[in-house]
Scaffold this motif. Sequence first.
Motif, PDB file in Angstrom:
ATOM      1  N   GLN A 214      -6.949  30.918  59.253  1.00 12.70           N
ATOM      2  CA  GLN A 214      -5.212  30.875  59.693  1.00 12.70           C
ATOM      3  C   GLN A 214      -4.975  30.778  61.086  1.00 12.70           C
ATOM      4  O   GLN A 214      -4.375  30.031  61.775  1.00 12.70           O
ATOM      5  CB  GLN A 214      -4.414  31.958  58.915  1.00 12.70           C
ATOM      6  N   GLU A 215      -5.747  31.905  61.704  1.00 14.71           N
ATOM      7  CA  GLU A 215      -5.782  32.144  63.019  1.00 14.71           C
ATOM      8  C   GLU A 215      -6.509  30.840  63.907  1.00 14.71           C
ATOM      9  O   GLU A 215      -5.839  30.207  64.704  1.00 14.71           O
ATOM     10  CB  GLU A 215      -6.468  33.236  63.610  1.00 14.71           C
ATOM     11  N   LEU A 216      -7.379  30.475  63.316  1.00 14.59           N
ATOM     12  CA  LEU A 216      -8.164  29.260  63.826  1.00 14.59           C
ATOM     13  C   LEU A 216      -7.176  27.957  63.772  1.00 14.59           C
ATOM     14  O   LEU A 216      -7.047  27.162  64.869  1.00 14.59           O
ATOM     15  CB  LEU A 216      -9.393  28.830  63.278  1.00 14.59           C
ATOM     16  N   LEU A 217      -6.837  27.853  62.732  1.00 16.83           N
ATOM     17  CA  LEU A 217      -5.641  26.688  62.426  1.00 16.83           C
ATOM     18  C   LEU A 217      -4.351  26.787  63.538  1.00 16.83           C
ATOM     19  O   LEU A 217      -4.060  25.611  64.063  1.00 16.83           O
ATOM     20  CB  LEU A 217      -5.178  26.557  60.995  1.00 16.83           C
ATOM     21  N   THR A 218      -3.866  27.918  63.503  1.00 18.14           N
ATOM     22  CA  THR A 218      -2.575  28.142  64.507  1.00 18.14           C
ATOM     23  C   THR A 218      -3.065  27.821  65.798  1.00 18.14           C
ATOM     24  O   THR A 218      -2.315  27.215  66.618  1.00 18.14           O
ATOM     25  CB  THR A 218      -1.952  29.137  64.232  1.00 18.14           C
ATOM     26  N   GLY A 219      -4.576  28.103  66.046  1.00 22.24           N
ATOM     27  CA  GLY A 219      -4.690  27.913  67.434  1.00 22.24           C
ATOM     28  C   GLY A 219      -4.932  26.470  67.980  1.00 22.24           C
ATOM     29  O   GLY A 219      -4.655  26.076  68.948  1.00 22.24           O
ATOM     30  N   ILE A 220      -5.615  25.739  66.811  1.00 27.96           N
ATOM     31  CA  ILE A 220      -5.844  24.497  67.039  1.00 27.96           C
ATOM     32  C   ILE A 220      -4.336  23.673  67.284  1.00 27.96           C
ATOM     33  O   ILE A 220      -4.313  22.997  67.967  1.00 27.96           O
ATOM     34  CB  ILE A 220      -6.375  23.861  65.963  1.00 27.96           C
TER      35      ILE A 220
ATOM     36  N   SER B 288       7.471  34.054  67.453  1.00 23.68           N
ATOM     37  CA  SER B 288       7.076  33.360  68.610  1.00 23.68           C
ATOM     38  C   SER B 288       5.436  33.095  68.711  1.00 23.68           C
ATOM     39  O   SER B 288       4.810  33.485  67.858  1.00 23.68           O
ATOM     40  CB  SER B 288       6.918  34.514  69.907  1.00 23.68           C
ATOM     41  N   ARG B 289       5.022  32.099  69.501  1.00 18.70           N
ATOM     42  CA  ARG B 289       3.754  31.667  69.499  1.00 18.70           C
ATOM     43  C   ARG B 289       3.213  32.063  70.997  1.00 18.70           C
ATOM     44  O   ARG B 289       3.813  32.040  71.875  1.00 18.70           O
ATOM     45  CB  ARG B 289       3.535  30.075  69.290  1.00 18.70           C
ATOM     46  N   PRO B 290       1.759  32.055  70.819  1.00 19.13           N
ATOM     47  CA  PRO B 290       0.756  32.130  69.703  1.00 19.13           C
ATOM     48  C   PRO B 290       0.958  33.445  68.802  1.00 19.13           C
ATOM     49  O   PRO B 290       1.398  34.330  69.392  1.00 19.13           O
ATOM     50  CB  PRO B 290      -0.602  32.367  70.357  1.00 19.13           C
ATOM     51  N   ARG B 291       0.612  32.893  67.441  1.00 20.15           N
ATOM     52  CA  ARG B 291       0.876  33.770  66.519  1.00 20.15           C
ATOM     53  C   ARG B 291      -0.266  34.996  66.614  1.00 20.15           C
ATOM     54  O   ARG B 291      -1.506  34.654  67.002  1.00 20.15           O
ATOM     55  CB  ARG B 291       0.837  33.340  65.229  1.00 20.15           C
ATOM     56  N   SER B 292      -0.172  36.091  66.133  1.00 16.68           N
ATOM     57  CA  SER B 292      -1.295  37.199  65.829  1.00 16.68           C
ATOM     58  C   SER B 292      -0.956  38.059  64.541  1.00 16.68           C
ATOM     59  O   SER B 292       0.096  38.083  64.263  1.00 16.68           O
ATOM     60  CB  SER B 292      -1.289  38.112  67.268  1.00 16.68           C
ATOM     61  N   PRO B 293      -2.051  38.592  64.182  1.00 16.63           N
ATOM     62  CA  PRO B 293      -1.893  39.361  62.846  1.00 16.63           C
ATOM     63  C   PRO B 293      -0.941  40.607  63.112  1.00 16.63           C
ATOM     64  O   PRO B 293      -0.231  41.021  62.027  1.00 16.63           O
ATOM     65  CB  PRO B 293      -3.259  39.943  62.568  1.00 16.63           C
ATOM     66  N   GLU B 294      -0.815  41.157  64.230  1.00 20.70           N
ATOM     67  CA  GLU B 294       0.060  42.130  64.491  1.00 20.70           C
ATOM     68  C   GLU B 294       1.692  41.612  64.247  1.00 20.70           C
ATOM     69  O   GLU B 294       2.449  42.770  63.998  1.00 20.70           O
ATOM     70  CB  GLU B 294       0.137  42.590  66.074  1.00 20.70           C
TER      71      GLU B 294
ATOM     72  N   GLU C  21       2.853  34.716  52.702  1.00 21.50           N
ATOM     73  CA  GLU C  21       2.509  35.516  53.877  1.00 21.50           C
ATOM     74  C   GLU C  21       1.691  34.582  55.050  1.00 21.50           C
ATOM     75  O   GLU C  21       2.132  34.315  56.012  1.00 21.50           O
ATOM     76  CB  GLU C  21       1.700  36.796  53.803  1.00 21.50           C
ATOM     77  N   GLU C  22       0.760  33.624  54.176  1.00 21.54           N
ATOM     78  CA  GLU C  22       0.198  32.583  54.861  1.00 21.54           C
ATOM     79  C   GLU C  22       1.242  31.579  55.466  1.00 21.54           C
ATOM     80  O   GLU C  22       1.252  31.037  56.522  1.00 21.54           O
ATOM     81  CB  GLU C  22      -0.768  31.716  53.969  1.00 21.54           C
ATOM     82  N   ALA C  23       2.089  31.164  54.615  1.00 14.61           N
ATOM     83  CA  ALA C  23       3.102  30.190  54.811  1.00 14.61           C
ATOM     84  C   ALA C  23       3.763  30.647  56.057  1.00 14.61           C
ATOM     85  O   ALA C  23       4.028  29.853  56.919  1.00 14.61           O
ATOM     86  CB  ALA C  23       4.019  30.031  53.690  1.00 14.61           C
ATOM     87  N   ILE C  24       4.543  31.923  55.966  1.00  9.52           N
ATOM     88  CA  ILE C  24       5.427  32.352  57.314  1.00  9.52           C
ATOM     89  C   ILE C  24       4.291  32.455  58.419  1.00  9.52           C
ATOM     90  O   ILE C  24       4.791  31.729  59.660  1.00  9.52           O
ATOM     91  CB  ILE C  24       5.853  33.702  56.964  1.00  9.52           C
ATOM     92  N   TYR C  25       3.077  32.797  58.215  1.00 13.89           N
ATOM     93  CA  TYR C  25       2.631  33.144  59.460  1.00 13.89           C
ATOM     94  C   TYR C  25       2.120  31.854  60.389  1.00 13.89           C
ATOM     95  O   TYR C  25       2.026  31.612  61.580  1.00 13.89           O
ATOM     96  CB  TYR C  25       1.138  33.782  59.087  1.00 13.89           C
ATOM     97  N   ILE C  26       1.928  30.700  59.242  1.00  9.59           N
ATOM     98  CA  ILE C  26       1.322  29.444  60.178  1.00  9.59           C
ATOM     99  C   ILE C  26       2.391  28.522  60.553  1.00  9.59           C
ATOM    100  O   ILE C  26       2.083  27.593  61.314  1.00  9.59           O
ATOM    101  CB  ILE C  26       0.389  28.752  59.384  1.00  9.59           C
TER     102      ILE C  26
END
Length: 260
Positions: A177-183, A227-233, A199-204
């Motif tokens: 998920q972090e990789l995809l949002t980063g790309i 806000s972006r970039p997203r982070s697990p926190e 949770e995945e849906a909201i996060y990305i």
Amino acid sequence: MSEGAKLTVQELDKRFGDGDDAVQALAGTDFSIAENEFVTLVGTSGCGKSTLLSIVAGLEEPTDGSVLVEGHEVEGPGRDRGVVFQAYTLFPWLTARQNVEFALRDEGLTKSDVRQRADQHLRMVGLERFASARPNELSGGMRQRVAIARALSYRPLILLMDEPFGALDALTRQLMQELLTGIWEQHRLTVLFVTHDVEEAIYISDRVLVMTNRPGRIKAEVPVDLSRPRSPEMLSDATFLEPKAQVLEAIREESLEALE
């Protein structure tokens, strides 16, 4: 069509079979996605999420209604749409690089340009050191990264993803998920994503669309203002928990209705 929409789904119906045995999978499904927007579909099992994505991909024909990409009707698979499924669909006899190169065979590129672009996209997903590895030498997450690199290599207008991380363990899934949002944040893609994980849906996502029980249509649209970039926190932030609660409540309503 919504002005400026990259993808438009108009009054989409899908019925399987005929007569008394017919199953209405989708009925009057209607939404649009703007350029560079990340939108996720969620809903109860069997609500038609994957069927809808298959129709957008051109792998299924609708019974009625239409799908438009930049105003042009979808009439089958096309290179304007890249697709990533839960199953990795890699050729086991080809290396990671060769799997990406295979997607570029009709691009009219020289052999060196094909190699360069394949390496560029493997680097994008952090696999440049594994370009010569075959799928059976890679972990599940790495195979899915190859699939993402391949789908992006021919530069589609829209990336379609059907439960791409569903078969991965929890930690690998979070890393993907972090990789995809980063790309996405770096390259600003238009993405339609399907998942059962709220949770995945909201996060990305920029926006989450909740589908009704079968026959599927859009029940609710939930914007995500993280806000972006997203982070697990962010998973404990009020700006994360509020849309999560809205999506869960909409799905819960459909689940209770199904039980009744």
